[in-house]
Design a protein around this motif. Structure first.
Motif, PDB file in Angstrom:
ATOM      1  N   ALA A  63       0.834  -1.195   0.000  1.00  0.00           N
ATOM      2  CA  ALA A  63       0.000   0.000   0.000  1.00  0.00           C
ATOM      3  C   ALA A  63       0.877   1.256   0.000  1.00  0.00           C
ATOM      4  CB  ALA A  63      -0.915  -0.004   1.211  1.00  0.00           C
ATOM      5  N   GLU A  64       1.969   1.177   0.712  1.00  0.00           N
ATOM      6  CA  GLU A  64       2.873   2.322   0.766  1.00  0.00           C
ATOM      7  C   GLU A  64       3.415   2.649  -0.626  1.00  0.00           C
ATOM      8  OE1 GLU A  64       4.453   5.498   2.293  1.00  0.00           O
ATOM      9  OE2 GLU A  64       3.384   4.097   3.605  1.00  0.00           O
ATOM     10  N   GLN A  65       3.797   1.574  -1.365  1.00  0.00           N
ATOM     11  CA  GLN A  65       4.297   1.800  -2.723  1.00  0.00           C
ATOM     12  C   GLN A  65       3.234   2.417  -3.612  1.00  0.00           C
ATOM     13  OE1 GLN A  65       5.752  -2.012  -3.990  1.00  0.00           O
ATOM     14  NE2 GLN A  65       7.567  -1.885  -2.683  1.00  0.00           N
ATOM     15  N   GLU A  66       1.993   1.928  -3.421  1.00  0.00           N
ATOM     16  CA  GLU A  66       0.903   2.448  -4.237  1.00  0.00           C
ATOM     17  C   GLU A  66       0.686   3.935  -3.920  1.00  0.00           C
ATOM     18  OE1 GLU A  66      -2.797   0.436  -3.715  1.00  0.00           O
ATOM     19  OE2 GLU A  66      -3.863   1.858  -4.994  1.00  0.00           O
ATOM     20  N   LEU A  67       0.704   4.235  -2.631  1.00  0.00           N
ATOM     21  CA  LEU A  67       0.526   5.626  -2.219  1.00  0.00           C
ATOM     22  C   LEU A  67       1.589   6.508  -2.853  1.00  0.00           C
ATOM     23  CD1 LEU A  67      -0.306   5.644   1.602  1.00  0.00           C
ATOM     24  CD2 LEU A  67      -1.828   6.123  -0.319  1.00  0.00           C
ATOM     25  N   GLN A  68       2.837   6.012  -2.781  1.00  0.00           N
ATOM     26  CA  GLN A  68       3.931   6.812  -3.337  1.00  0.00           C
ATOM     27  C   GLN A  68       3.754   7.005  -4.832  1.00  0.00           C
ATOM     28  OE1 GLN A  68       7.745   5.247  -2.187  1.00  0.00           O
ATOM     29  NE2 GLN A  68       7.319   5.574   0.002  1.00  0.00           N
ATOM     30  N   ASN A  95       2.550  11.135  -9.040  1.00  0.00           N
ATOM     31  CA  ASN A  95       1.886  11.536 -10.277  1.00  0.00           C
ATOM     32  C   ASN A  95       0.911  12.700 -10.118  1.00  0.00           C
ATOM     33  OD1 ASN A  95       2.905   9.815 -12.395  1.00  0.00           O
ATOM     34  ND2 ASN A  95       2.113   8.128 -11.162  1.00  0.00           N
ATOM     35  N   LEU A  96       0.668  13.114  -8.870  1.00  0.00           N
ATOM     36  CA  LEU A  96      -0.287  14.211  -8.663  1.00  0.00           C
ATOM     37  C   LEU A  96       0.389  15.557  -8.902  1.00  0.00           C
ATOM     38  CD1 LEU A  96      -2.265  13.072  -5.489  1.00  0.00           C
ATOM     39  CD2 LEU A  96      -3.031  13.086  -7.883  1.00  0.00           C
ATOM     40  N   ARG A  97      -0.319  16.453  -9.552  1.00  0.00           N
ATOM     41  CA  ARG A  97       0.229  17.779  -9.825  1.00  0.00           C
ATOM     42  C   ARG A  97      -0.209  18.770  -8.753  1.00  0.00           C
ATOM     43  NH1 ARG A  97      -1.232  17.961 -16.255  1.00  0.00           N
ATOM     44  NH2 ARG A  97       0.193  16.275 -16.871  1.00  0.00           N
ATOM     45  N   VAL A  98       0.697  19.685  -8.446  1.00  0.00           N
ATOM     46  CA  VAL A  98       0.357  20.788  -7.540  1.00  0.00           C
ATOM     47  C   VAL A  98      -0.506  21.778  -8.322  1.00  0.00           C
ATOM     48  CG1 VAL A  98       1.291  22.644  -6.104  1.00  0.00           C
ATOM     49  CG2 VAL A  98       2.515  20.470  -6.287  1.00  0.00           C
ATOM     50  N   VAL A  99      -1.523  22.321  -7.651  1.00  0.00           N
ATOM     51  CA  VAL A  99      -2.436  23.257  -8.294  1.00  0.00           C
ATOM     52  C   VAL A  99      -2.064  24.673  -7.857  1.00  0.00           C
ATOM     53  CG1 VAL A  99      -4.860  23.855  -8.619  1.00  0.00           C
ATOM     54  CG2 VAL A  99      -4.193  21.482  -8.156  1.00  0.00           C
ATOM     55  N   MET A 115      -5.619  10.138 -12.017  1.00  0.00           N
ATOM     56  CA  MET A 115      -4.707   9.390 -11.136  1.00  0.00           C
ATOM     57  C   MET A 115      -5.463   8.834  -9.925  1.00  0.00           C
ATOM     58  SD  MET A 115      -1.789   9.467 -12.522  1.00  0.00           S
ATOM     59  CE  MET A 115      -2.353   9.705 -14.197  1.00  0.00           C
ATOM     60  N   LEU A 116      -6.312   9.646  -9.355  1.00  0.00           N
ATOM     61  CA  LEU A 116      -7.014   9.238  -8.126  1.00  0.00           C
ATOM     62  C   LEU A 116      -8.036   8.143  -8.409  1.00  0.00           C
ATOM     63  CD1 LEU A 116      -7.426  12.763  -6.499  1.00  0.00           C
ATOM     64  CD2 LEU A 116      -5.929  10.907  -5.723  1.00  0.00           C
ATOM     65  N   LEU A 169      -1.897  18.093  -2.923  1.00  0.00           N
ATOM     66  CA  LEU A 169      -2.749  16.955  -2.546  1.00  0.00           C
ATOM     67  C   LEU A 169      -1.882  15.865  -1.941  1.00  0.00           C
ATOM     68  CD1 LEU A 169      -5.041  16.844  -5.705  1.00  0.00           C
ATOM     69  CD2 LEU A 169      -5.602  17.776  -3.451  1.00  0.00           C
ATOM     70  N   ARG A 170      -2.091  15.592  -0.658  1.00  0.00           N
ATOM     71  CA  ARG A 170      -1.298  14.571   0.038  1.00  0.00           C
ATOM     72  C   ARG A 170      -2.157  13.324   0.196  1.00  0.00           C
ATOM     73  NH1 ARG A 170       3.220  15.155   2.708  1.00  0.00           N
ATOM     74  NH2 ARG A 170       2.997  17.413   2.895  1.00  0.00           N
ATOM     75  N   VAL A 171      -1.656  12.190  -0.338  1.00  0.00           N
ATOM     76  CA  VAL A 171      -2.461  10.967  -0.245  1.00  0.00           C
ATOM     77  C   VAL A 171      -2.059  10.183   1.007  1.00  0.00           C
ATOM     78  CG1 VAL A 171      -2.896  10.770  -2.716  1.00  0.00           C
ATOM     79  CG2 VAL A 171      -0.872   9.702  -1.757  1.00  0.00           C
TER      80      VAL A 171
END
Lengths: 456, 157
Positions: free
Chosen positions: B39-44, B49-53, B76-77, B153-155
């Motif tokens: 799960a940690e790898q998936e989160l990372q 891949n998330l962009r800052v807005v 991505m989400l 966005l922090r997952v």
């Protein structure tokens, strides 16, 4: 719920203070005002220009022709020869009086100033233009100290005020601040607030909460949580501080008991829990919270329970400020596009916009006298501290240099603390209510000052 | 629960059951990598891949560039529908501190509302405003200010 956090430093200090610095007012029996009135009548009966004499040592702050009163505070005379305390005591008092903007401190001293007791040479003081003269003596025995203070009307050649304070040498500053408070009371009718404290937040790497005397001395760190702490607010009795902290990763509202050093979570509603302000009677807290979506002003109990939502609409609302009579709350809303100050009845009702002059007006703080609001205005890309009457008229810009924000009135309404940024570094400044005198006071970079209502 | 979520969100995408978090790791058990690590790898992976807005000066509305970033983020989400997202709102130093806290919150709220409109369940989100307390670039110039007016966005799990 997290466990209590103990900050032993402030607790020890408070315990120490409660044991000492008791006030002894043995010399205070003489009613100068009544005596002055008597003198006035007497002088008029004799056909003398008595009115001017009578008015001399009354400072009328509201007078448009007001000029600072020339006052002299020679170094105190110490029973111990060579003691450094005599100069230190006078320095504390000279600084206090000058901060109000009401005095011109004269440094020259006639020969009699070194005498321990006896009448001052009024003619010599009068010749150099002194209207009010403060003379003090110190008696030091070990680490205990007795301060005696006399305030004279030089023209009338009369003592107006006599005070004696006893305490430990470590409390010298506090004793002198209390002397200053009484001098202000005698000269203006309102006690001074030199013995009060200011809380603020460190603004460099640390965002811990600090407490200091209003003049920047006796700095104490009151949080040590390593988190971001913001917007301290004193309980009206000075026993607690509210502040917003990210201790749990979110901007929640915390309550710190200064005596025990314990802090506890007061509001952890989703979103922000910020800019909390006690009502003057301490029975309510106005808070900006966004748990219903957009930041709005809410009233909660001192235990953290919701009472009501006070503001509505599309704007982001923040920074509530109570009027001293508790009838009205000023706050910031950007409902018209940019942040401006609005007033709303504390019991609920229709808000009224107060500021129209520039597009960005924030940080309202209601003066203790009720007639003015201090606030921050963006002028030419920088922030300046302004005051405006509660009817929106008589806007005054009090600062010009640097970028300034977060005004906080002193409890006597004579001074304003604020955060002033110069070359990227913010410090707490104190100025008189007209902005003529502006002094950096915090010994380290800081912001978000809050001025305690109660003396130490 | 997932069905209910989709209905509430008004969303038309395929319903994906949340991945169960698995049994709690047992003390001393070291044979197989615990599921948390996967799960940690998936989160990372999602986080990277998330962009800052980014936002315009004094604004919390989303411009075309911000909306494009968020459309990318929504894609991505949707690939990891069980992650939680903290929208962290920030401002530049050219506002006053208290108002900036409200502005940062509103920027985070704008981002969340837009992502919800793109089909990400509202209850996956929370918001944290930092006002102007945590600039990514401490310089006092337009380039730094533009970088600091942002929602990150922090997952999390």
């Amino acid at each position: 719920m997290p466990g209590p956090v103990v900050y032993p430093g402030i607790r020890d200090r408070l315990a120490q203070l409660h044991g000492n610095a008791e006030r002894i007012d043995k010399l205070d029996g003489f009613n100068f005002r009544r005596f002055s009135a008597f003198l006035l009548g007497f002088s008029l009966a004799l056909g003398l220009s008595g009115a001017q004499v009578w008015a001399k040592l009354e400072i009328d702050v509201g007078n448009p022709n007001f000029a600072p009163m020339p006052i002299a505070v020679p170094d105190f005379v110490s029973s111990q020869t060579g003691s450094p305390y005599g100069k230190e005591a006078a320095d504390i008092l000279r600084n206090d009086l000058s901060m109000t903007g009401l005095f011109r401190i004269l440094q020259a001293a006639p020969a009699d100033s070194a005498q321990l007791n006896g009448e001052p040479d009024f003619d010599a003081w009068g010749k150099i233009g002194v209207q009010a003269l403060v003379k003090g003596t110190l008696q030091i025995h070990g680490d205990s100290i007795v301060v005696e203070l006399r305030l004279y009307d030089v023209a009338l050649k009369k003592m107006e005020l006599g005070k004696r304070f006893s305490g430990r040498t470590g409390d010298l500053r506090l004793m002198l601040h209390r002397c200053g408070d009484r001098i202000m009371e005698r000269l203006t009718g309102v006690p001074g607030c030199f013995s009060t404290q200011i809380a603020f937040v460190g603004s460099e790497k640390s965002r811990e909460v600090f407490v200091m005397d209003y003049d920047g001395h006796n700095l104490q760190q009151v949080t040590r949580n390593g988190s971001i702490n913001l917007f301290p607010e004193w309980a009206p009795d000075g026993s607690h501080l509210l502040f917003t902290s990210y201790l749990n990763g979110r901007p929640n509202l915390w309550l710190l008991a200064l005596r025990t050093g314990q802090s506890r979570l007061l509001s952890a509603r989703p979103g922000i829990n910020a800019s909390a302000r006690y009502s003057p009677d301490g029975k309510l807290i106005a808070l900006a919270s966004s748990f219903q979506g957009i930041p709005k002003i809410f009233l909660i109990t001192p235990q953290g329970n919701s009472i009501k939502r006070l503001t509505d609409g599309r704007g982001n609302d923040i920074s509530p400020a109570w009027s001293p009579d508790q009838s009205t709350i000023a706050y910031v809303s950007d409902q018209a596009g940019t942040p401006n100050i609005y007033l709303v009845p504390a019991g609920g009702g229709q808000p009224r916009r107060l500021t129209f002059e520039t597009t960005y007006n924030t940080d309202p703080d209601w003066s203790p006298t009720g007639d003015l609001l201090a606030f921050t205005s963006r002028i030419g890309g920088r922030f300046q501290i302004c005051t405006v009457r509660t009817d929106g008229k008589d806007l005054r810009v009090l600062t010009q240099e640097g970028s300034n924000q977060s005004p906080a009135w002193s409890p006597d309404g004579r001074m304003i603390a604020f955060a002033s940024k110069h070359k990227g570094v913010s410090r707490i400044y104190v100025m008189d209510r007209t902005g003529r005198i502006r002094i950096p006071v915090s010994p380290l970079p800081g912001k978000a000052p809050a001025w305690c209502r109660q003396p130490r | 629960m997932a069905v209910l979520v989709s209905l509430v969100g008004g969303c038309t995408r395929p319903i994906v059951k949340p991945t169960p978090s698995g049994p709690p790791p047992q003390p001393g058990f070291t044979g197989i990598p615990p599921q948390g690590q996967v799960a940690e790898q998936e989160l990372q992976g999602v986080q990277t891949n998330l962009r800052v807005v980014y936002f315009e000066f004094d604004k919390y509305s989303l411009n075309a560039e911000a909306r494009a970033s968020l459309e990318h983020n929504a894609q991505m989400l949707k690939m990891s529908p069980h992650v939680k997202i903290i929208a962290e709102g920030h401002c530049d130093e050219r506002g006053t501190d208290e108002y900036n806290l409200a502005l940062g919150e509103r920027r985070a709220r704008s981002v969340v509302d837009f992502l919800v409109s793109l089909g990400i369940p509202a209850q996956n989100f929370s918001t944290v405003s930092y006002g102007s307390e945590l600039p990514v670039d401490p310089a006092h110039n337009e380039a730094a200010w533009a970088k600091n007016r942002r929602v990150f966005l922090r997952v999390t799990r």
